[in-house]
Design a protein around this motif. Structure first.
Motif, PDB file in Angstrom:
ATOM      1  N   PHE B  19     -10.824  -3.201   6.335  1.00  0.00           N
ATOM      2  CA  PHE B  19      -9.659  -2.339   6.457  1.00  0.00           C
ATOM      3  C   PHE B  19      -8.485  -3.063   7.129  1.00  0.00           C
ATOM      4  N   THR B  20      -8.748  -3.734   8.242  1.00  0.00           N
ATOM      5  CA  THR B  20      -7.632  -4.370   8.961  1.00  0.00           C
ATOM      6  C   THR B  20      -7.043  -5.536   8.156  1.00  0.00           C
ATOM      7  N   LEU B  23      -4.831  -3.908   5.569  1.00  0.00           N
ATOM      8  CA  LEU B  23      -3.586  -3.431   6.197  1.00  0.00           C
ATOM      9  C   LEU B  23      -2.641  -4.596   6.476  1.00  0.00           C
ATOM     10  N   THR B  24      -3.183  -5.701   6.951  1.00  0.00           N
ATOM     11  CA  THR B  24      -2.341  -6.881   7.206  1.00  0.00           C
ATOM     12  C   THR B  24      -1.658  -7.316   5.916  1.00  0.00           C
ATOM     13  N   LEU B  26      -0.866  -5.544   3.465  1.00  0.00           N
ATOM     14  CA  LEU B  26       0.123  -4.541   3.042  1.00  0.00           C
ATOM     15  C   LEU B  26       1.306  -4.423   4.015  1.00  0.00           C
ATOM     16  N   SER B  27       1.243  -5.142   5.129  1.00  0.00           N
ATOM     17  CA  SER B  27       2.268  -5.022   6.190  1.00  0.00           C
ATOM     18  C   SER B  27       3.477  -5.918   5.934  1.00  0.00           C
ATOM     19  N   ASP B  28       3.945  -5.949   4.728  1.00  0.00           N
ATOM     20  CA  ASP B  28       5.068  -6.822   4.400  1.00  0.00           C
ATOM     21  C   ASP B  28       5.841  -6.215   3.237  1.00  0.00           C
ATOM     22  N   PRO B  29       7.160  -6.181   3.316  1.00  0.00           N
ATOM     23  CA  PRO B  29       7.956  -5.543   2.258  1.00  0.00           C
ATOM     24  C   PRO B  29       7.755  -6.169   0.876  1.00  0.00           C
ATOM     25  N   LEU B  32       4.316  -5.175  -0.414  1.00  0.00           N
ATOM     26  CA  LEU B  32       4.310  -3.754  -0.809  1.00  0.00           C
ATOM     27  C   LEU B  32       5.030  -3.573  -2.149  1.00  0.00           C
ATOM     28  N   VAL B 103       0.628   3.940   0.304  1.00  0.00           N
ATOM     29  CA  VAL B 103       1.518   2.771   0.423  1.00  0.00           C
ATOM     30  C   VAL B 103       2.412   2.571  -0.805  1.00  0.00           C
ATOM     31  N   GLN B 106       5.919   3.825  -0.547  1.00  0.00           N
ATOM     32  CA  GLN B 106       6.668   2.980   0.400  1.00  0.00           C
ATOM     33  C   GLN B 106       7.139   1.702  -0.301  1.00  0.00           C
ATOM     34  N   ILE B 110      11.061   0.291  -1.136  1.00  0.00           N
ATOM     35  CA  ILE B 110      11.533  -1.071  -0.852  1.00  0.00           C
ATOM     36  C   ILE B 110      12.178  -1.665  -2.105  1.00  0.00           C
TER      37      ILE B 110
END
Lengths: 115, 115
Positions: B19-20, B23-24, B26-29, B32, B103, B106, B110
Motif C-alpha cells: 500500500f505505501t 501511494l508513493t 501516486l504522490s506525484d502530479p 497521477l 485518485v 485527481q 491535474i
C-alpha cells in the motif's frame, strides 16, 4: 498560561491542501499507524506524541508528526510540555472524500503487524 | 519477433503490492496524470509512452513510468520500438478497493490544469 517560547506550529488551511502532498504524507507505515491511532479518538480526541508506541526513535517520530502536520493531515498544539495531535478529519473529508476511510484500515493492519 | 536485447520489464505480483509503495507512486502530479489517461482506455487499452503529452523531459517521463511499473500500478511491455502501458486496474482493485476510483479524478484535474 502558554509559554512565550513555544514553537509556532504552522498548519495549511483547508483550501491549501494538496492531494499529492497529502498522499506523500500517507505513504509511510509509521505515519499511517499514527493516522489509524488518531482515528480511534475521533472526532475531537487529541493524543500526546508520547502516547504513541512507535518502533522508531523519538526524533524520527517527531519528523513523522511534522510531515503529517505540514501536509494538513493532523493538527498539533502545545499544552504545557505536551504536544497534542488531532486528525483533521473534517478538512480531509471535505477536500478528498473517501481518502481517510481508505487509508485508516491500512494503518490498522500496520499497527497489528507490529504487535 | 521481439528483440533479443529488449530490457526485461519486472512487475510485482498482485500479492506483492504494498500500500505505501503504491501511494508513493501516486504522490506525484505527472504520475497521477498518467494513471488518469490510462483509465480512459480501460480495461485492456494500452498506450505507448510517446502518446502522453506530459510537461516533462523524455527521461523524466521514463522515470515516472518506471516508478509506476515497479510499484505495480501499471503493466509495461515492449512491442517493436514502442513501450506500451496498461493500468493494473484488476490487481489494484483487488488489493486496495476504492483507491483508483479516488485518485483518477485527481489525475484528471491535474491534466485539466495543464490545458
Amino acid at each position: 498560561m502558554a509559554s512565550r517560547t513555544a514553537t509556532r506550529l504552522v498548519h495549511p488551511a483547508v483550501g491549501e491542501l494538496e492531494f499529492t502532498t497529502v498522499l506523500t504524507a500517507l505513504s509511510d507505515p509509521v505515519r499511517l499507524a499514527i493516522v489509524a491511532r488518531l482515528a480511534e479518538v475521533e472526532p475531537d480526541g487529541e493524543l500526546a506524541c508520547t502516547t504513541f508506541a512507535l518502533p522508531v526513535s523519538k526524533s524520527t517520530q517527531s519528523g513523522h508528526f511534522r510531515s503529517l502536520r505540514e501536509a494538513g493531515v493532523i493538527h498539533q498544539r502545545d499544552e504545557g510540555t505536551r504536544r497534542l495531535n488531532r486528525l483533521r478529519r473534517a478538512d480531509l473529508d471535505a477536500r478528498f472524500p473517501g481518502l481517510l476511510d481508505l487509508v485508516i484500515p491500512q494503518g490498522r493492519e500496520i499497527v497489528a503487524s507490529w504487535a
